[in-house]
Design a protein around this motif. Sequence first.
Motif, PDB file in Angstrom:
ATOM      1  N   MET A 231      41.496  22.720  50.438  1.00  0.00           N
ATOM      2  CA  MET A 231      40.680  21.734  49.723  1.00  0.00           C
ATOM      3  C   MET A 231      41.230  20.320  49.904  1.00  0.00           C
ATOM      4  SD  MET A 231      38.218  23.520  48.885  1.00  0.00           S
ATOM      5  CE  MET A 231      37.282  22.224  48.132  1.00  0.00           C
ATOM      6  N   LYS A 232      42.521  20.176  49.903  1.00  0.00           N
ATOM      7  CA  LYS A 232      43.136  18.867  50.113  1.00  0.00           C
ATOM      8  C   LYS A 232      42.830  18.353  51.519  1.00  0.00           C
ATOM      9  CE  LYS A 232      46.194  15.493  49.433  1.00  0.00           C
ATOM     10  NZ  LYS A 232      45.518  14.230  49.511  1.00  0.00           N
ATOM     11  N   ILE A 233      42.908  19.233  52.507  1.00  0.00           N
ATOM     12  CA  ILE A 233      42.617  18.859  53.891  1.00  0.00           C
ATOM     13  C   ILE A 233      41.168  18.404  54.010  1.00  0.00           C
ATOM     14  CG2 ILE A 233      42.337  19.745  56.238  1.00  0.00           C
ATOM     15  CD1 ILE A 233      44.741  21.633  55.580  1.00  0.00           C
ATOM     16  N   LEU A 234      40.251  19.201  53.474  1.00  0.00           N
ATOM     17  CA  LEU A 234      38.835  18.847  53.544  1.00  0.00           C
ATOM     18  C   LEU A 234      38.575  17.524  52.837  1.00  0.00           C
ATOM     19  CD1 LEU A 234      37.166  22.323  52.975  1.00  0.00           C
ATOM     20  CD2 LEU A 234      37.348  21.048  55.119  1.00  0.00           C
ATOM     21  N   ASP A 235      39.161  17.355  51.679  1.00  0.00           N
ATOM     22  CA  ASP A 235      38.984  16.112  50.938  1.00  0.00           C
ATOM     23  C   ASP A 235      39.507  14.927  51.736  1.00  0.00           C
ATOM     24  OD1 ASP A 235      38.280  14.589  48.553  1.00  0.00           O
ATOM     25  OD2 ASP A 235      40.454  14.365  48.287  1.00  0.00           O
TER      26      ASP A 235
ATOM     27  N   ASN B  53      34.656  22.539  58.763  1.00  0.00           N
ATOM     28  CA  ASN B  53      34.931  23.854  58.174  1.00  0.00           C
ATOM     29  C   ASN B  53      35.344  24.864  59.232  1.00  0.00           C
ATOM     30  OD1 ASN B  53      34.618  24.026  55.223  1.00  0.00           O
ATOM     31  ND2 ASN B  53      32.664  23.046  55.663  1.00  0.00           N
ATOM     32  N   GLU B  54      34.687  24.829  60.386  1.00  0.00           N
ATOM     33  CA  GLU B  54      35.052  25.749  61.456  1.00  0.00           C
ATOM     34  C   GLU B  54      36.474  25.489  61.947  1.00  0.00           C
ATOM     35  OE1 GLU B  54      33.563  26.742  65.934  1.00  0.00           O
ATOM     36  OE2 GLU B  54      32.018  26.555  64.377  1.00  0.00           O
TER      37      GLU B  54
ATOM     38  N   MET C 123      25.882  20.957  66.007  1.00  0.00           N
ATOM     39  CA  MET C 123      26.693  21.346  64.874  1.00  0.00           C
ATOM     40  C   MET C 123      26.883  20.115  63.985  1.00  0.00           C
ATOM     41  SD  MET C 123      30.593  22.899  64.824  1.00  0.00           S
ATOM     42  CE  MET C 123      30.126  24.488  65.436  1.00  0.00           C
ATOM     43  N   THR C 124      26.731  20.291  62.705  1.00  0.00           N
ATOM     44  CA  THR C 124      26.908  19.173  61.792  1.00  0.00           C
ATOM     45  C   THR C 124      28.396  18.876  61.617  1.00  0.00           C
ATOM     46  OG1 THR C 124      27.058  20.522  59.793  1.00  0.00           O
ATOM     47  CG2 THR C 124      24.828  19.858  60.523  1.00  0.00           C
ATOM     48  N   PHE C 125      28.668  17.697  61.084  1.00  0.00           N
ATOM     49  CA  PHE C 125      30.052  17.303  60.829  1.00  0.00           C
ATOM     50  C   PHE C 125      30.708  18.289  59.863  1.00  0.00           C
ATOM     51  CE2 PHE C 125      33.190  14.818  58.374  1.00  0.00           C
ATOM     52  CZ  PHE C 125      34.029  14.453  59.401  1.00  0.00           C
ATOM     53  N   ASP C 126      29.982  18.651  58.786  1.00  0.00           N
ATOM     54  CA  ASP C 126      30.523  19.589  57.795  1.00  0.00           C
ATOM     55  C   ASP C 126      30.870  20.928  58.438  1.00  0.00           C
ATOM     56  OD1 ASP C 126      30.119  17.668  55.872  1.00  0.00           O
ATOM     57  OD2 ASP C 126      28.329  18.596  55.033  1.00  0.00           O
ATOM     58  N   SER C 127      29.957  21.434  59.266  1.00  0.00           N
ATOM     59  CA  SER C 127      30.186  22.727  59.925  1.00  0.00           C
ATOM     60  C   SER C 127      31.393  22.656  60.853  1.00  0.00           C
ATOM     61  CB  SER C 127      28.955  23.139  60.732  1.00  0.00           C
ATOM     62  OG  SER C 127      27.850  23.312  59.884  1.00  0.00           O
ATOM     63  N   ALA C 128      31.491  21.567  61.602  1.00  0.00           N
ATOM     64  CA  ALA C 128      32.608  21.416  62.541  1.00  0.00           C
ATOM     65  C   ALA C 128      33.945  21.368  61.814  1.00  0.00           C
ATOM     66  CB  ALA C 128      32.415  20.154  63.378  1.00  0.00           C
TER      67      ALA C 128
END
Length: 110
Positions: free
Chosen positions: A29-33, A8-9, A1-6
């Motif tokens: 969006m703030k959390i992801l950023d 987002n999951e 699993m990629t970092f992005d996928s992990a």
Amino acid sequence: MTFDSAVNEAVDFAIRGDFLEGFFREKRMKILDDIYTEFDQESYDETLRNDGRIEGIQIGARENAIANAKNFLRMNLGSPEQIAQGTGLPLEQILALKEELTREAVATTN
């Protein structure tokens, strides 16, 4: 699993579980950023190097690796490349240690 996928999951899981009563939904969006800003592998690696770790070796282990490298060089056990690989020290450092030992040997014989 990629970092992005992990990432987002994990955020989707928190939203589905309604953790913190909708906080994750509102702040997605703030959390992801923040997560992407907070963890930058290159910055992390640079910080480790600046904090006294070299090539993944902690300071105490680094001192042991240097002592081992010097012993291997004195006993002529392996090439500088092999010693670098075996100790985890950079090749440049092994070559510098070899030069240092050569100077010490010359100084001792004079």
